[in-house]
Design a protein around this motif. Structure first.
Motif, mmCIF file in Angstrom:
data_model
loop_
_atom_site.group_PDB
_atom_site.id
_atom_site.type_symbol
_atom_site.label_atom_id
_atom_site.label_comp_id
_atom_site.label_asym_id
_atom_site.label_seq_id
_atom_site.Cartn_x
_atom_site.Cartn_y
_atom_site.Cartn_z
ATOM 1 N N ASN A 1 28.227 71.966 14.497
ATOM 2 C CA ASN A 1 29.363 72.766 14.087
ATOM 3 C C ASN A 1 30.656 71.914 14.076
ATOM 4 N N PHE A 2 31.161 71.947 13.113
ATOM 5 C CA PHE A 2 32.433 71.086 13.232
ATOM 6 C C PHE A 2 33.681 71.915 13.093
ATOM 7 N N ASN A 3 34.565 71.323 13.614
ATOM 8 C CA ASN A 3 36.117 71.851 13.477
ATOM 9 C C ASN A 3 36.828 71.309 12.245
ATOM 10 N N PHE A 4 38.059 71.694 11.930
ATOM 11 C CA PHE A 4 38.521 71.364 10.752
ATOM 12 C C PHE A 4 38.709 69.824 10.594
ATOM 13 N N LYS A 5 39.114 69.231 11.813
ATOM 14 C CA LYS A 5 39.206 67.830 11.808
ATOM 15 C C LYS A 5 37.845 66.799 11.499
ATOM 16 N N ASP A 6 36.959 67.400 12.041
ATOM 17 C CA ASP A 6 35.685 66.803 11.758
ATOM 18 C C ASP A 6 35.137 67.003 10.598
ATOM 19 N N LEU A 7 35.478 68.135 9.817
ATOM 20 C CA LEU A 7 34.984 68.271 8.591
ATOM 21 C C LEU A 7 35.645 67.481 7.464
ATOM 22 N N LEU A 8 36.926 66.998 7.841
ATOM 23 C CA LEU A 8 37.641 66.229 7.114
ATOM 24 C C LEU A 8 37.134 64.680 7.273
ATOM 25 N N LEU A 9 36.748 64.229 8.378
ATOM 26 C CA LEU A 9 36.398 63.175 8.786
ATOM 27 C C LEU A 9 34.736 62.938 7.901
ATOM 28 N N THR A 10 34.094 63.940 8.255
ATOM 29 C CA THR A 10 32.914 64.008 7.404
ATOM 30 C C THR A 10 32.941 63.774 5.836
ATOM 31 N N ILE A 11 34.029 64.434 5.440
ATOM 32 C CA ILE A 11 34.210 64.311 3.814
ATOM 33 C C ILE A 11 34.574 62.856 3.678
ATOM 34 N N CYS A 12 35.584 62.516 4.309
ATOM 35 C CA CYS A 12 36.122 61.349 4.102
ATOM 36 C C CYS A 12 34.977 59.989 4.291
ATOM 37 N N PHE A 13 34.269 60.084 5.336
ATOM 38 C CA PHE A 13 33.334 58.917 5.479
ATOM 39 C C PHE A 13 32.304 59.129 4.473
ATOM 40 N N ILE B 1 28.190 52.966 13.911
ATOM 41 C CA ILE B 1 26.836 53.864 13.629
ATOM 42 C C ILE B 1 27.682 55.378 14.026
ATOM 43 N N ASP B 2 28.607 55.470 14.877
ATOM 44 C CA ASP B 2 29.039 56.944 14.921
ATOM 45 C C ASP B 2 29.814 57.343 13.597
ATOM 46 N N ARG B 3 30.219 56.556 12.921
ATOM 47 C CA ARG B 3 30.886 57.033 11.801
ATOM 48 C C ARG B 3 29.829 57.221 10.756
ATOM 49 N N LYS B 4 28.874 56.572 10.884
ATOM 50 C CA LYS B 4 27.487 56.798 9.778
ATOM 51 C C LYS B 4 27.004 58.160 9.964
ATOM 52 N N LYS B 5 26.888 58.388 11.272
ATOM 53 C CA LYS B 5 26.247 59.652 11.892
ATOM 54 C C LYS B 5 27.048 60.883 11.278
ATOM 55 N N GLN B 6 28.410 60.608 11.357
ATOM 56 C CA GLN B 6 29.312 61.809 10.821
ATOM 57 C C GLN B 6 29.487 62.000 9.383
ATOM 58 N N SER B 7 28.927 60.893 8.889
ATOM 59 C CA SER B 7 28.756 61.073 7.207
ATOM 60 C C SER B 7 27.590 61.817 6.738
ATOM 61 N N LEU B 8 27.359 61.791 5.533
ATOM 62 C CA LEU B 8 26.216 62.531 4.789
ATOM 63 C C LEU B 8 25.419 61.344 4.103
ATOM 64 N N GLU B 9 25.730 60.100 4.480
ATOM 65 C CA GLU B 9 25.134 58.985 3.594
ATOM 66 C C GLU B 9 23.853 58.906 3.555
ATOM 67 N N ALA B 10 23.123 59.161 4.734
ATOM 68 C CA ALA B 10 21.579 59.254 4.529
ATOM 69 C C ALA B 10 21.315 60.452 3.669
ATOM 70 N N HIS B 11 21.719 61.590 3.599
ATOM 71 C CA HIS B 11 21.253 62.650 3.025
ATOM 72 C C HIS B 11 21.711 62.253 1.401
ATOM 73 N N PHE B 12 22.862 61.764 1.125
ATOM 74 C CA PHE B 12 23.319 61.297 -0.152
ATOM 75 C C PHE B 12 22.151 60.310 -0.692
#
Length: 446
Positions: A165-177, A325-336
């Motif tokens: 579950n994300f808060n708004f900041k986490d969601l923005l970081l996920t979109i950005c990364f 690796i933390d940034r990679k985990k927060q992104s959706l790169e693997a799913h992409f």
């Protein structure tokens, strides 16, 4: 039961450029009885899975299908009775030769090689049947704990991708990364190639002769090191070891020809299954487990940076690895990467998907995978397993790293194109020394 079509990923791995075999290596404590092995295979869950009892055939349109057939175990079994050599590298030498061979299409796409004198079993499956997680699951179904012969092995803390579950900041970081890494992935796939170094492969290198060595790590040492950086993981430590070890190796191979800080990119495989772990082993082959079997992984780019060993604080490798690796985990790169590959397969076919996969391998520097095995000793057919290792057949990369953890240690297979990296034993030692240096640095601070 009639023919079953191949999955898109299965079709991809049958293309000439991506024709991949997975090798799982089991070291055994006691001598191997061939009749017992045949009996184990006959009664195994493997032969209840349709992919292991089917031929790959093509219809009149050239589309691949699985067609059920009769299994003759002797056709899948290769037994080497005599010692391969007196050297400790005998098993790795045999594996290196297997890396440039394929499996005959006139039988189901798996083989078992038994090196009797070395108490070693090598299980080969074609990547079109499934990935390393599927193979590990299937093998463990036939194993039991040494301390509790009626209990199945347990896999803890697997490295699968989980969404929280994300808060708004986490969601923005996920979109950005996710946006940044998706663009980087596309650019790396189509245009940008890594700086040429003494470990660089390229088109055609998958056909070159191979050599192999093993780097041995203590999981206790890796846990000691990860405790030095808050919230670090064993995966972070592994990538720090690889970064430091490659820098050490390049110091020797090209002591003055590389600019400090140049980037070399690794391709890492990431398990995408929703259900983390393989605890539900008895149900692996049931129809409701289809989503868990097969090829269900994404790819992420993991850059490392060459730094002269004399100028580097070992812990800086771990801090950089964790941050990245933390940034990679927060992104959706693997799913992409998984979804874009599936889209290209569905829209343009396996040849186009194979071309793009081949391009991104040629444009990067090495492959890395990490499969978590059981952390207690296990046995197969009452014969205790002394080590578990894995590797895959040759890729255009000149360096392929495959790690499997088991019973308190982790063995990393260092596969190289020997005309580019002639000394994999030294490279393996560079990785081992990198961990010891990290451990010494951590203990000195305590």
């Amino acid at each position: 039961m009639g023919d079953e079509p191949l999955t898109p990923a299965g079709r991809l791995f049958l293309q000439p450029e991506m024709n991949q075999i997975i090798h799982c290596v089991l070291g055994l404590k006691n001598p191997i009885d061939i009749d017992s092995v045949k009996s184990l295979i006959s009664d195994s869950v493997m032969l209840k899975h349709p992919r292991f009892t089917s031929l790959m055939v093509r219809d009149h349109r050239g589309v691949e299908h699985w067609r059920p057939t009769q299994i003759h175990i002797d056709n899948h079994l290769t037994v080497i009775h005599d010692p391969l050599s007196d050297h400790s590298s005998a098993i790795n030498d045999y594996l290196a030769d297997l890396c440039t061979t394929t499996i005959s299409m006139d039988k189901p796409l798996w083989e078992i090689h038994i090196l009797k004198a070395h108490k070693c079993v090598i299980f080969r499956i074609h990547h079109s049947l499934g990935d390393g997680i599927s193979l590990m699951s299937m093998l463990l179904v036939g194993c039991r704990k040494v301390q509790d012969p009626h209990a199945l092995p347990v896999i803890s803390n697997p490295h699968s991708v989980k969404r929280t579950n994300f808060n708004f900041k986490d969601l923005l970081l996920t979109i950005c990364f996710s946006f940044i890494y998706a663009i980087q992935f596309i650019v790396k796939c189509l245009w940008i190639r890594d700086y040429k170094s003494p470990i660089t492969g390229g088109a055609g290198v998958e056909l070159w002769p191979r050599k192999m060595a093993t780097a041995f790590f203590s999981l206790e040492d890796m846990k000691t090191v990860k405790a030095a950086v808050p919230n670090a993981t064993v995966n972070d430590v592994l990538f720090a070891i690889i970064s430091s070890g490659i820098s050490r190796y390049l110091d020797l191979r090209e002591p003055s020809g590389l600019r400090d800080g140049i980037q070399l990119t690794g391709l890492a495989m990431v398990n995408l299954r929703k259900q983390s772990g393989l605890q539900d082993l008895p149900n692996l082959m049931r129809s409701n487990s289809v989503a868990r079997w097969g090829n269900k992984f994404g790819v992420i780019l993991l850059p490392i940076y060459y730094h002269r060993s004399s100028n580097s604080d070992p812990l800086e490798y771990l801090k950089r690895a964790k941050k990245m690796i933390d940034r990679k985990k927060q992104s959706l790169e693997a799913h992409f990467s998984y979804r874009i590959g599936d889209l290209i397969m569905s829209t343009f076919g396996p040849k186009s998907a194979s071309f793009l996969n081949y391009r991104i391998i040629c444009n990067t520097s090495f492959t890395i995978s990490n499969v978590v095995g059981p952390q207690e000793e296990i046995m197969i057919g009452d014969n205790p397993i002394t080590f578990l290792r894995a590797n895959n057949s040759a890729l255009p990369h000149a360096l392929i790293l495959n790690m499997v953890s088991y019973a308190g240690r982790a063995d990393m297979q260092v596969q190289v194109a020997k005309d580019i990296i002639p000394d994999p034993e030294f490279l393996a030692k560079c990785f081992e020394d990198a961990l010891l240096e990290l451990k010494d640095r951590v203990t000195a601070k305590i």
